[in-house]
Design an enzyme around this catalytic site. Sequence first.
Site, PDB file in Angstrom:
ATOM      1  CD  GLN A 152     -21.482 -18.945   8.066  1.00  0.00           C
ATOM      2  OE1 GLN A 152     -21.276 -19.811   7.219  1.00  0.00           O
ATOM      3  NE2 GLN A 152     -22.270 -17.905   7.834  1.00  0.00           N
ATOM      4  CB  SER A 205     -22.601 -23.702   2.784  1.00  0.00           C
ATOM      5  OG  SER A 205     -23.180 -22.978   1.704  1.00  0.00           O
ATOM      6  CB  CYS A 214     -13.753 -21.454 -10.210  1.00  0.00           C
ATOM      7  SG  CYS A 214     -13.456 -23.198  -9.845  1.00  0.00           S
ATOM      8  NE  ARG A 270     -11.749 -24.337  -0.954  1.00  0.00           N
ATOM      9  CZ  ARG A 270     -11.904 -25.631  -1.178  1.00  0.00           C
ATOM     10  NH1 ARG A 270     -10.847 -26.395  -1.448  1.00  0.00           N
ATOM     11  NH2 ARG A 270     -13.093 -26.187  -1.157  1.00  0.00           N
ATOM     12  N   GLY A 271     -13.248 -22.986   2.641  1.00  0.00           N
ATOM     13  CA  GLY A 271     -14.305 -23.199   3.618  1.00  0.00           C
ATOM     14  C   GLY A 271     -15.468 -22.255   3.400  1.00  0.00           C
ATOM     15  NE  ARG A 291     -21.314 -25.374  -2.088  1.00  0.00           N
ATOM     16  CZ  ARG A 291     -20.492 -24.327  -1.988  1.00  0.00           C
ATOM     17  NH1 ARG A 291     -20.650 -23.291  -2.805  1.00  0.00           N
ATOM     18  NH2 ARG A 291     -19.553 -24.291  -1.086  1.00  0.00           N
ATOM     19  NE  ARG A 342     -14.207 -18.971   2.101  1.00  0.00           N
ATOM     20  CZ  ARG A 342     -14.230 -18.730   0.794  1.00  0.00           C
ATOM     21  NH1 ARG A 342     -13.758 -17.597   0.338  1.00  0.00           N
ATOM     22  NH2 ARG A 342     -14.744 -19.605  -0.036  1.00  0.00           N
ATOM     23  NE  ARG A 402     -12.801 -12.599  -9.802  1.00  0.00           N
ATOM     24  CZ  ARG A 402     -13.042 -11.742  -8.806  1.00  0.00           C
ATOM     25  NH1 ARG A 402     -12.490 -10.539  -8.811  1.00  0.00           N
ATOM     26  NH2 ARG A 402     -13.845 -12.069  -7.813  1.00  0.00           N
ATOM     27  NE  ARG A 403     -13.260 -12.225  -4.575  1.00  0.00           N
ATOM     28  CZ  ARG A 403     -14.151 -13.200  -4.370  1.00  0.00           C
ATOM     29  NH1 ARG A 403     -13.758 -14.357  -3.850  1.00  0.00           N
ATOM     30  NH2 ARG A 403     -15.422 -13.027  -4.671  1.00  0.00           N
ATOM     31  CE  LYS A 418     -18.813 -16.279  -5.845  1.00  0.00           C
ATOM     32  NZ  LYS A 418     -18.173 -17.541  -5.425  1.00  0.00           N
ATOM     33  CG  ASP A 419     -19.874 -21.570  -6.942  1.00  0.00           C
ATOM     34  OD1 ASP A 419     -18.794 -20.944  -7.009  1.00  0.00           O
ATOM     35  OD2 ASP A 419     -20.525 -21.700  -5.885  1.00  0.00           O
TER      36      ASP A 419
END
Length: 308
Positions: free
Chosen positions: A147, A10, A238, A143-144, A8, A149, A125-126, A78-79
């Site tokens: 940076q 990011s 997820c 989302r995002g 990705r 967020r 989950r959170r 985790k993704d």
Amino acid sequence: MKIRLATRASRLALWQTEHVAALLQAAGFETEIVPMQTTGDAVQDRSLAKIGSKGVFTEELENSLLRGETHLAVHSAKDVQSSIPRELELLAFLEREQVNDVVLSFNEEFSLDKPGIVLGTSSTRRKAQLRRFYPHAETAEARGNLQTRLRKLEEGQFDALVLAYAGVHRMGYEHLVRHTLPATQFVPATGQGSIAVECAADLDEALKARLKAALDHPATHTCLLAERAFLHTMEGGCSIPSFALATLENGRLRLHGGLISLSGEEYVEEIQTADSPAEAHALGVAVADAVLGRGGREILASIREQRG
């Protein structure tokens, strides 16, 4: 040969991929990083649960492996969806970072106990765990990338963010951590804190062995095998508020797994151990079966009904 790494685009994903590249270079490989945009990156106006496709952060990277355009794909573990195409394999898991969720705020006096606080998170989950353990707090979709967020936090859209420590640490934002949530209570998502490296199953076996030797952390790999067996048996992703954390100490493997309803009111957890790392997969299946048998199936059915 030059190893092409799909990732990705990011900043956090690139950090992780640069870390993988450095390990490969130390082992004598040349590397090239190939950034890509995934569905999860492109679609920002809906929650992950509402996007509806599996592998929202991995599919495009996996397709590049299948087409032979890249040799390895680098993911946050985790993704990675609970089932991957049989033409692919998870080659390596890098040594795991601290697994905890943390609370970030620009306010040095921020307290989780204050009534009416708004906590930003994109994790199903959170949200569920916060509703259970901090029912006085509100949750909001965040989302995002990290940076983005943080910019939303600075703009006052939330009082604090709840994130995985691993990404916060890798991006150098530890100074904003106000609370570290206990992993015994806020049990993390499968794979949280680790980097997964995926390849095509038909990649040359000798090359795979060299790549794995340069990247894989055996203890982390064992723990992830147990956690992913749990996730696969739960048929989760997820968008399902399941959790699993395996630890390995003195050859003994322990797995804490469970499921929580969206409201946080219903909660099923199970802890089991195995005497040998070779039992990792069986342990994951056993813990998931126990959770499903003690109310997990009903929670999953309720979640699916709520989502239509």
